[in-house]
Design a protein around this motif. Structure first.
Motif, mmCIF file in Angstrom:
data_model
loop_
_atom_site.group_PDB
_atom_site.id
_atom_site.type_symbol
_atom_site.label_atom_id
_atom_site.label_comp_id
_atom_site.label_asym_id
_atom_site.label_seq_id
_atom_site.Cartn_x
_atom_site.Cartn_y
_atom_site.Cartn_z
ATOM 1 N N ALA A 67 31.622 -6.795 33.561
ATOM 2 C CA ALA A 67 32.634 -7.425 32.709
ATOM 3 C C ALA A 67 32.010 -7.866 31.394
ATOM 4 N N GLY A 68 32.747 -7.659 30.326
ATOM 5 C CA GLY A 68 32.282 -8.077 29.009
ATOM 6 C C GLY A 68 33.419 -8.683 28.215
ATOM 7 N N GLU A 69 33.168 -8.955 26.952
ATOM 8 C CA GLU A 69 34.161 -9.594 26.101
ATOM 9 C C GLU A 69 35.280 -8.647 25.688
ATOM 10 N N LEU A 70 35.009 -7.339 25.671
ATOM 11 C CA LEU A 70 36.006 -6.375 25.207
ATOM 12 C C LEU A 70 36.656 -5.580 26.337
ATOM 13 N N GLY A 71 36.278 -5.855 27.581
ATOM 14 C CA GLY A 71 36.847 -5.130 28.705
ATOM 15 C C GLY A 71 35.915 -5.160 29.895
#
Length: 90
Positions: free
Chosen positions: A8-12
């Protein structure tokens, strides 16, 4: 339990099913876009890893994993020499 890796990251987020020997990963972007990345033939996974390692060595790419692998190779060569072990092709 399924062998599923999720990043998981900030953009998806990325989902990798059949981890660690997956043949594809699915990227889910926050805007709803979905992208599938295919890695190739699963049967050739080890061949891909060897080819990648060879390219790193030939191109002198600075990577901790390459340096660690080279260290292990040196240690194993020293052990074989001390124990008098030789491969048939040597």
């Amino acid at each position: 339990m399924p062998k599923r890796g999720v990043i998981a990251g900030e953009l998806g987020f990325i989902i990798v099913d059949n981890f660690p020997r997956a043949s594809e990963a699915t990227i889910h972007y926050l805007d709803g876009k979905v992208e599938v990345i295919e890695a190739g033939e699963a049967e050739k996974a080890f061949v891909y890893e060897v080819e990648d390692m060879n390219q790193c060595i030939l191109n002198k790419v600075k990577m901790d994993t390459v340096e660690l692998s080279m260290d292990v190779m040196e240690i194993m060569d020293e052990v074989r020499a001390r124990w008098g072990i030789r491969y048939p092709f040597e």
